[in-house]
Scaffold this active site. Structure first.
Site, PDB file in Angstrom:
ATOM      1  N   CYS A 335       0.847  -1.203   0.000  1.00 55.96           N
ATOM      2  CA  CYS A 335       0.000   0.000   0.000  1.00 55.96           C
ATOM      3  C   CYS A 335       0.883   1.255   0.000  1.00 55.96           C
ATOM      4  O   CYS A 335       1.546   1.528  -0.991  1.00 55.96           O
ATOM      5  CB  CYS A 335      -0.975  -0.026   1.177  1.00 55.96           C
ATOM      6  SG  CYS A 335      -2.376   1.108   0.950  1.00 55.96           S
ATOM      7  N   HIS A 407      -3.725  -5.145   1.134  1.00 50.09           N
ATOM      8  CA  HIS A 407      -3.332  -5.623   2.453  1.00 50.09           C
ATOM      9  C   HIS A 407      -3.797  -7.077   2.630  1.00 50.09           C
ATOM     10  O   HIS A 407      -4.788  -7.509   2.045  1.00 50.09           O
ATOM     11  CB  HIS A 407      -3.982  -4.783   3.557  1.00 50.09           C
ATOM     12  CG  HIS A 407      -3.514  -3.371   3.602  1.00 50.09           C
ATOM     13  ND1 HIS A 407      -2.265  -3.018   4.053  1.00 50.09           N
ATOM     14  CD2 HIS A 407      -4.143  -2.207   3.266  1.00 50.09           C
ATOM     15  CE1 HIS A 407      -2.133  -1.700   3.997  1.00 50.09           C
ATOM     16  NE2 HIS A 407      -3.248  -1.191   3.512  1.00 50.09           N
TER      17      HIS A 407
END
Length: 477
Positions: A335, A407
């Site tokens: 991310c 994630h």
């Protein structure tokens, strides 16, 4: 209308064991056939999870998501209606019923949260109408008397729903008896009337030496201790915040994974699956010398990509990461970490700071990032989720360097196994889903074996006993 059935788990401090006890009670009650749900009115954490909401997705605290798994319930936004994500020391971003809802600062802490209290209590009432028992987790300490007027998470919630309250104390820190007694004594008589007893957490040693203190505490407060949870080093999985990142390291393997400890690190539970691998030693680091002997460097998620990238450069970590990659050793960005590894990072709407800011990333990936006002929330199968404002374009893999905006992908055993083979030439020797379920069962076992689980369930169903003594001073004006 009948009284909602439930229990508030409060604590003498942050990280006293509220999340652990709430999770364990959810599993213990679910084993008894009780339809149980977790709840936390307001969570302050950069660790979050995506859940389904109607035709779309929403965001809740990671701890409540895990507690729902423990309760064998479907995670939903009502279980954590208010999520505050720290943006600075004095300002937090607000997620209300799973969606971004502006910010709140320390300057308007009470007035700026009145609408949050209303939404949180409505969410609790909704859950209470659909479940047999709600196990509610408090935040910080209920004895934070400077914040009591605007509280809707601790005794404010208990008073709203007439919830009996258990106070958890961490004996490992020392001073636990004073903390438990003082917590009750600082509450108003009305709040004290709902505090029904205590639980000790993280005890190691001879229980016989502790028993006289428990008896004296009961005589002093008129309230029993429902049990003593032993210290267990394996209960860090899916923890709430970064108070003890070092306690998450595996420390057993011969191959070293260095995770850069960014100031605004978020969703660091991404690394829990690597921590289970017996051949890996996962450590959190913040200086270039700690990267020198790393086999794999991970740049994790962050709540503030641009400012954390500046911090990275200020410490010379950028040069160490680039040198590691140029030596042909693997680097993984997740991310915000993926965005840092790329080229330009643009923030035309000032999502993270200065309006129209553009900075250069580390240049290890052919990726460009543009921040968008609309947050992306998405679930992936069989594992993984997205929570981000930054939209990337380009190729997120280049030689030993790779990145992902998803994630939780490493929680998928097949994906993690493939990555370890490609990056380090290792075979995976762990199953993350099995390990998580085993640890939830361990929490349930600890509650069953060391606490009066039946007594706590009875308390949740019947409410606090009447006639509990009021301790002086009975609240501070």
């Amino acid at each position: 209308m009948s009284r909602p059935r439930g229990l508030l788990v409060a604590g003498t401090t942050s990280d006293a064991g509220k999340s652990v006890l709430t999770t364990g009670l959810c599993r213990a009650f679910a084993r008894r056939g009780v339809l149980v749900a977790p709840y936390k009115a307001q969570n302050m954490s950069n660790n979050s999870m995506v859940v389904a909401q109607g035709d779309g997705f929403a965001e809740i605290g990671r701890a409540q998501w895990v507690q729902a798994l423990a309760a064998r319930a479907t995670p939903e936004v009502a279980m954590n209606p208010v999520l505050l994500k720290p943006g600075s020391d004095r300002r937090s971003h607000v997620v209300l019923m799973g969606q971004p809802a502006g910010a709140v600062s320390s300057a308007d802490w009470e007035d700026g949260r009145r609408h949050l209290a209303t939404a949180a209590h409505e969410a609790f009432d909704d859950l209470a109408g659909r479940y047999d028992v709600i196990v509610a987790e408090g935040a910080g300490s209920p004895a934070e008397i400077n914040l009591r007027a605007g509280d809707y998470v601790n005794m404010g919630l208990a008073r709203h729903a007439d919830l009996p309250t258990i106070v958890v104390g961490d004996i490992d820190r020392g001073g636990v008896f004073a903390a438990l007694l003082g917590t009750v004594a600082l509450l108003s008589p009305e709040d004290q009337a709902l505090v029904a007893g205590f639980v000790m957490n993280k005890f190691r040693g001879d229980l016989g030496l502790l028993s006289p203190g428990l008896e004296m505490l009961q005589r002093a407060t008129g309230r029993p201790t429902f049990g003593v949870l032993p210290w267990d080093p394996s209960l860090w999985l899916d923890s709430e915040d970064a108070l003890d990142l070092d306690g998450r390291r595996s420390g057993s393997g011969t191959r070293r994974v260095a995770v850069i400890r960014l100031p605004r690190i978020s969703n660091f539970t991404d690394l829990d699956a690597l921590g289970l691998e017996p051949d890996l030693d996962v450590v959190f680091v913040s200086s270039p010398r700690d990267l020198a002997d790393a086999d794999l460097i991970v740049l994790p998620g962050t709540r503030a990509t641009i400012s954390d990238l500046a911090w990275l450069r200020s410490r010379g970590l950028d040069r160490a990461v680039i040198a590691h990659a140029e030596a042909g050793r693997p680097v993984l960005g997740i991310c915000g970490g993926c965005q840092m590894l790329g080229g330009t990072i643009s923030d035309p709407d000032g999502i993270e700071g200065a309006l129209g800011a553009t900075v250069q990333g580390l240049g290890l990936l052919e990726v460009a990032t543009v921040f968008d006002a609309e947050k992306t929330l998405r679930l992936h199968e069989p594992a993984g989720y997205e929570i981000h404002h930054g939209r990337i374009s380009g190729e997120a893999a280049s030689g030993p360097v790779s990145g992902t905006m998803v994630h939780g992908r490493l929680e998928d055993d097949a994906y993690r196994g493939h990555y370890l083979r490609e990056a380090l030439g290792l075979e995976s020797r762990a199953s993350f889903p099995a390990a998580r379920e085993a640890r939830l069962d361990l929490l349930g076992d600890l509650v069953e074996h060391h606490l009066d689980a039946d007594g706590l369930l009875s308390l949740a169903l019947r409410g606090a006993p009447s006639g509990l003594p009021v301790l002086p001073p009975g609240g501070v004006a």
